[in-house]
Design a protein around this motif. Structure first.
Motif, PDB file in Angstrom:
ATOM      1  N   LEU A  85       0.829  -1.204   0.000  1.00 29.57           N
ATOM      2  CA  LEU A  85       0.000   0.000   0.000  1.00 29.57           C
ATOM      3  C   LEU A  85       0.861   1.250   0.000  1.00 29.57           C
ATOM      4  O   LEU A  85       0.456   2.290  -0.522  1.00 29.57           O
ATOM      5  N   SER A  86       2.035   1.139   0.576  1.00 28.68           N
ATOM      6  CA  SER A  86       2.936   2.297   0.634  1.00 28.68           C
ATOM      7  C   SER A  86       3.681   2.510  -0.676  1.00 28.68           C
ATOM      8  O   SER A  86       4.406   3.498  -0.819  1.00 28.68           O
TER       9      SER A  86
ATOM     10  N   PRO B 110       2.241   2.418  -4.195  1.00 31.22           N
ATOM     11  CA  PRO B 110       1.228   2.257  -5.249  1.00 31.22           C
ATOM     12  C   PRO B 110       1.805   2.309  -6.651  1.00 31.22           C
ATOM     13  O   PRO B 110       1.151   1.889  -7.610  1.00 31.22           O
TER      14      PRO B 110
ATOM     15  N   TYR C  16      -3.049   5.908   1.355  1.00 37.45           N
ATOM     16  CA  TYR C  16      -3.281   5.201   0.082  1.00 37.45           C
ATOM     17  C   TYR C  16      -4.500   5.802  -0.621  1.00 37.45           C
ATOM     18  O   TYR C  16      -4.475   6.067  -1.837  1.00 37.45           O
TER      19      TYR C  16
ATOM     20  N   GLY D  84      -5.658   3.267  -7.993  1.00 39.63           N
ATOM     21  CA  GLY D  84      -5.688   2.355  -6.854  1.00 39.63           C
ATOM     22  C   GLY D  84      -7.042   1.693  -6.738  1.00 39.63           C
ATOM     23  O   GLY D  84      -8.037   2.153  -7.315  1.00 39.63           O
TER      24      GLY D  84
END
Length: 672
Positions: free
Chosen positions: A370-371, A373, A405, A477
């Motif tokens: 998630l860190s 993307p 995110y 995302g």
């Protein structure tokens, strides 16, 4: 991995068996009762049987009794008592020969079918037709034994461990020759946590001498059962006491392997143990390993000693044999600790269902991606699982990660919700910054102004950073949902929603952070009850008794219910004595106590006690039909024909029931 270690370590810490021999004073130990080592070989197993006169020995005694020659009867009795110490005159000695030689073949046919109710009916019929007759001692003794076996076997099949223990009360472990009955007791005591009683039965099996000693293979099976509750050191001490040269005893091979598995598990779970186990032992165990359980055992061992490729291989084999949560978690950790982050993420994201019971590990597996993307969009199911794990654990750190995110993928409403939740759970400036930026991107100037007015003085340097912050990158995302309405996290919400596993996990986290309040222990008890883990519930309710007022009363009520679920009526009654309950709850618990005692007394033939318990219960609440049937049968067994008939006739008027019809028939036959 850490939780596995903690759970096993906690289990060992709760037992003095974790200590080296000799064990702490006052605590149960198998090794304390080990017989002295002897160089004599073990004698072959011969069941212990009672010795006494046979039919030939008794022939003269019966002859003199039939002839009425009392002096010769007494002389013959004296001779038999001298030859057979402890011999008692037969109960049917003065019974007419015709009745004494009654054909018992119909009884034996019913005995082979274990048809106990028909046996009792047939005995009643024969006694009515032949006053003074009673079944032979041989039949009566074997019938009593058959009842014990049938009751214990049925209770084991139903996993009614309290029932197994109750049915086995008539067994003398020191002299019992049928070892499978003793094993049933060992299993029942293990399942109910009654370690002292389990130790007594194991000692009675293991330390017999001479002809009473069981064969080596049966002793080995007993040791395998004992190894569930006693340390490897204690089992080793018992082996050395029983066999001077255990290496030569082939039957001990499974025990040796089980102890080695235990040592591997203990090493993995105990951070204080750092020296690797002997390679030869590991290779021997690996050579015969053919189960996923063994693969997982080796996987955790290799993780601890930092043999990461070997751990990956072991957990991979376990997944091939029997995919499960433990193997999936182990394989993820093996990949992650080798620095293979992409592989670790793909593995976790592809097996989300297997990580459902480990929300912390799931979040740790998904958070790094998630860190980043820029590596590509995450799978929607991964985001959904991550969100659910955050809500379950109330993790402020991971709520912040999910907030950034969502912010960087321009999902500002979701970002605002997760930043707000993270800040609510634990205030940190970065979370306030994310919330403020989300307001700005949504053009919610009034909300931004209110936020700055409230926190401006507390975080004076933050607002310059917000003013100069670059716009979000807008990378694509997966859709991020908002936290569940009403915050479905926390143990109270989990209990309310009947998410009992989540409730237990949250309470364990709270306990790890600094203990539980009496109110939290009470909630833990109810969650364990929801999971049908009544033994664990009793522990939690006991802890909650430290509370006051309503909390203490609820804890006593829960403790009594949990005890009754395990048929521990004495413990339930003790809970009532310790803390008075409301009249309604007190009546509910006492009624169930009396019913369980009535059933237990009836099952072991104590019909007077069964009636006494039913009478006590009737003083509290009305008696339903199933209990009235038991009452009628208890009267019938005691020969109270009028009482039994009256109850059966009353029941038959409004109930079509086979047991009632059988009861009426039995009463009518006995009155002829």
């Amino acid at each position: 991995m850490r939780r596995l270690r903690q759970s096993v370590a906690a289990l060992l810490a709760a037992s003095c068996l974790a200590a080296p021999l000799p064990v702490c004073a006052g605590q149960v130990s198998l090794a304390d009762f080990a017989a002295p080592v002897t160089e004599k070989p073990a004698a072959p197993f011969v069941p212990v049987t009672a010795t006494g006169p046979d039919e030939v020995d008794l022939a003269a005694l019966y002859y003199y009794a039939d002839q009425g020659q009392e002096e010769r009867v007494q002389a013959e009795l004296a001779r038999l008592q001298l030859k057979f110490p402890g011999f008692e005159p037969p109960k049917n000695l003065y019974m007419p020969a015709a009745r004494r030689s009654m054909n018992e073949q119909p009884l034996w046919a019913l005995y082979e079918k274990s048809d106990f109710s028909s046996i009792e009916a047939e005995i009643a019929r024969l006694q009515a037709a032949n006053p003074g007759w009673s079944p032979s001692e041989d039949f009566s003794g074997k019938l009593a034994r058959r009842k014990i076996r049938v009751q214990m076997t049925a209770a084991v099949a139903a996993r009614d461990w309290a029932g197994v223990i109750a049915a086995g009360e008539a067994i003398d472990p020191a002299g019992e020759a049928e070892i499978d009955l003793l094993w049933m007791l060992v299993d029942a005591y293990h399942e109910t946590g009654m370690r002292e009683q389990m130790a007594e039965v194991c000692k009675a099996i293991l330390f017999r001498q001479g002809e009473a000693r069981f064969p080596d293979d049966l002793l080995a099976v007993t040791l395998q059962k004992a190894a569930q509750d006693f340390s490897a050191e204690e089992i080793d001490a018992v082996i050395k006491a029983l066999w001077p040269q255990p290496a030569r005893v082939a039957a001990l091979a499974p025990v040796t392997d089980a102890l080695l598995r235990r040592r591997v598990a203990d090493f993995t779970a105990n951070d204080a143990l750092t020296a690797p186990l002997p390679e030869a032992d590991l290779q021997r165990l690996a050579a015969q390993s053919d189960t996923a359980g063994d693969d997982i055992l080796f996987g955790w061992y290799f993780l601890k000693v930092k043999q990461l490729p070997s751990a990956e291989q072991a957990f991979g084999k376990a997944m091939e044999r029997a995919p499960g949560a433990e193997a999936a978690k182990g394989l993820y950790l093996s990949l992650s600790r080798q620095g293979r982050d992409a592989d670790a993420y793909r593995w976790a994201a592809g097996h989300l269902d297997l990580f459902a019971g480990e929300p912390e590990l799931l979040m740790a597996a998904l958070a790094p991606r998630l860190s980043k993307p820029e590596l590509g969009a995450l799978e929607p199911q991964a985001i959904a699982a991550y969100s659910a794990a955050i809500g379950e654990t109330q993790s402020a750190d991971h709520a912040e990660i999910l907030g950034w995110y969502a912010y960087n993928s321009k999902q500002f409403a979701a970002a605002e919700a997760w930043f707000a939740k993270a800040f609510e759970w634990q205030e940190k400036p970065e979370r306030l910054k994310g919330l403020a930026l989300s307001y700005l991107r949504e053009n919610r100037k009034k909300d931004f102004a209110a936020l700055r007015s409230r926190y401006g003085e507390r975080y004076p340097d933050l607002w310059a950073e917000i003013a100069s912050a670059p716009p979000p990158r807008g990378l694509s995302g997966a859709t991020v949902g908002k936290p569940a309405a009403g915050d479905a996290s926390g143990y109270a919400a989990a209990l309310r929603d009947k998410r009992y596993d989540a409730c237990i996990r949250e309470l364990q986290r709270q306990e790890d952070r600094g203990g539980l309040s009496a109110e939290a222990s009470l909630a833990r008890g109810w969650c364990f009850m929801g999971l049908n883990r009544s033994s664990d519930a009793r522990v939690a309710f006991n802890a909650a008794l430290a509370g006051r007022g309503v909390t203490r009363q609820d804890a006593a009520y829960g403790l009594a219910l949990a005890a009754l679920r395990d048929k521990l009526t004495d413990q339930a009654e003790a809970a009532l004595s310790a803390t008075p309950l409301s009249a309604v709850r007190d009546r509910e618990i006492r009624a169930e106590i009396y019913w369980q005692r009535a059933r237990a007394a009836f099952d072991i033939g104590q019909y007077e006690q069964a009636l006494a318990a039913l009478n006590a219960r009737m003083q509290l609440v009305p008696e339903p039909t199933d209990m009235s049937k038991l009452r009628a049968w208890a009267h019938q067994k005691l020969g109270h024909k009028a009482e039994a008939k009256a109850i059966f006739e009353r029941l038959s008027m409004h109930l079509s029931d086979r047991a009632v019809a059988q009861g009426l028939t039995a009463v009518e036959q006995s009155q002829r």
